[in-house]
Write a protein that holds these residues in place. Structure first.
Motif, PDB file in Angstrom:
ATOM      1  N   TYR A 120       1.458  11.642   2.039  1.00 46.31           N
ATOM      2  CA  TYR A 120       0.370  11.510   1.070  1.00 46.31           C
ATOM      3  C   TYR A 120      -0.911  11.062   1.778  1.00 46.31           C
ATOM      4  O   TYR A 120      -0.894  10.073   2.516  1.00 46.31           O
ATOM      5  N   ASP A 121      -2.011  11.779   1.533  1.00 44.38           N
ATOM      6  CA  ASP A 121      -3.305  11.393   2.085  1.00 44.38           C
ATOM      7  C   ASP A 121      -3.842  10.195   1.316  1.00 44.38           C
ATOM      8  O   ASP A 121      -3.990  10.261   0.090  1.00 44.38           O
ATOM      9  N   MET A 122      -4.099   9.107   2.041  1.00 41.62           N
ATOM     10  CA  MET A 122      -4.682   7.923   1.413  1.00 41.62           C
ATOM     11  C   MET A 122      -5.526   7.179   2.426  1.00 41.62           C
ATOM     12  O   MET A 122      -5.331   7.320   3.640  1.00 41.62           O
ATOM     13  N   HIS A 123      -6.474   6.410   1.927  1.00 42.00           N
ATOM     14  CA  HIS A 123      -7.329   5.611   2.798  1.00 42.00           C
ATOM     15  C   HIS A 123      -6.481   4.565   3.501  1.00 42.00           C
ATOM     16  O   HIS A 123      -5.511   4.043   2.938  1.00 42.00           O
ATOM     17  N   ARG A 124      -6.850   4.249   4.730  1.00 48.31           N
ATOM     18  CA  ARG A 124      -6.022   3.310   5.511  1.00 48.31           C
ATOM     19  C   ARG A 124      -5.960   1.929   4.874  1.00 48.31           C
ATOM     20  O   ARG A 124      -4.981   1.205   5.046  1.00 48.31           O
ATOM     21  N   SER A 125      -6.984   1.536   4.121  1.00 49.55           N
ATOM     22  CA  SER A 125      -6.931   0.234   3.450  1.00 49.55           C
ATOM     23  C   SER A 125      -5.841   0.228   2.371  1.00 49.55           C
ATOM     24  O   SER A 125      -5.163  -0.780   2.171  1.00 49.55           O
ATOM     25  N   MET A 126      -5.652   1.361   1.703  1.00 49.62           N
ATOM     26  CA  MET A 126      -4.588   1.468   0.692  1.00 49.62           C
ATOM     27  C   MET A 126      -3.220   1.467   1.373  1.00 49.62           C
ATOM     28  O   MET A 126      -2.285   0.811   0.926  1.00 49.62           O
ATOM     29  N   ARG A 127      -3.112   2.195   2.464  1.00 50.26           N
ATOM     30  CA  ARG A 127      -1.848   2.242   3.203  1.00 50.26           C
ATOM     31  C   ARG A 127      -1.469   0.841   3.696  1.00 50.26           C
ATOM     32  O   ARG A 127      -0.298   0.457   3.686  1.00 50.26           O
ATOM     33  N   LEU A 128      -2.456   0.050   4.118  1.00 49.03           N
ATOM     34  CA  LEU A 128      -2.214  -1.322   4.568  1.00 49.03           C
ATOM     35  C   LEU A 128      -1.634  -2.166   3.430  1.00 49.03           C
ATOM     36  O   LEU A 128      -0.646  -2.887   3.624  1.00 49.03           O
ATOM     37  N   ARG A 129      -2.225  -2.078   2.257  1.00 49.97           N
ATOM     38  CA  ARG A 129      -1.743  -2.852   1.112  1.00 49.97           C
ATOM     39  C   ARG A 129      -0.295  -2.488   0.774  1.00 49.97           C
ATOM     40  O   ARG A 129       0.539  -3.354   0.535  1.00 49.97           O
ATOM     41  N   ILE A 130      -0.015  -1.188   0.754  1.00 50.89           N
ATOM     42  CA  ILE A 130       1.348  -0.741   0.452  1.00 50.89           C
ATOM     43  C   ILE A 130       2.317  -1.194   1.529  1.00 50.89           C
ATOM     44  O   ILE A 130       3.435  -1.636   1.233  1.00 50.89           O
ATOM     45  N   SER A 131       1.904  -1.131   2.790  1.00 50.33           N
ATOM     46  CA  SER A 131       2.808  -1.553   3.872  1.00 50.33           C
ATOM     47  C   SER A 131       3.128  -3.037   3.776  1.00 50.33           C
ATOM     48  O   SER A 131       4.251  -3.449   4.072  1.00 50.33           O
TER      49      SER A 131
END
Length: 142
Positions: A120-131
């Motif tokens: 899924y394409d997402m902004h890295r700030s969103m990926r950080l929160r999910i991680s």
């Protein structure tokens, strides 16, 4: 009060461990549902309202993942040429009712398994929160 929802051979049933994602209408990235607090709302009330508006899912707030703010991350709204440095509170929730339904803010709404997130394409700030959520709640995945 919580509500019980039974699914029987229903492809719309959420699987354990799935994340509710939206495909944003304004930038086409995948993200967690979210938004601003309206005057007079509490944080949980705003989260429940925003989730329902963007996804069609009514939820119950269950916890806090973390607070996020980074002066190096600014957002430009081209409609009014406004530039903001925002902060976010990432909350956890469980679904209570509803079906994934797109809105003017969300082109698509999906339940996604954590091991599918890389597609899924997402902004890295969103990926950080999910991680951060996955590291604390699904250490074998995060």
């Amino acid at each position: 009060m919580s509500q019980r929802i039974d699914y029987y051979n229903d492809p719309r049933a959420p699987a354990a461990g799935e994340l509710l994602l939206i495909r944003r209408s304004d930038n086409d990235n995948w993200a967690l549902p979210g938004g601003a607090i309206d005057l007079g709302e509490s944080i949980p009330q705003a989260a429940i309202r925003e989730t329902l508006e963007e996804t069609g899912i009514t939820c119950e707030i269950t916890g806090l993942v973390g607070t996020y703010s980074n002066p190096g991350h600014v957002i430009h709204y081209t409609g009014n040429d406004e530039v903001r440095q925002e902060f976010s509170l990432v909350l956890t929730a469980r679904p209570v009712s509803g079906e994934p339904t797109p809105s003017p803010e969300s082109r698509e709404v999906r339940w996604v398994m954590p091991d599918e997130l890389d597609t899924y394409d997402m902004h890295r700030s969103m990926r950080l929160r999910i991680s951060h959520f996955l590291q604390d709640n699904c250490p074998h995945i995060g």
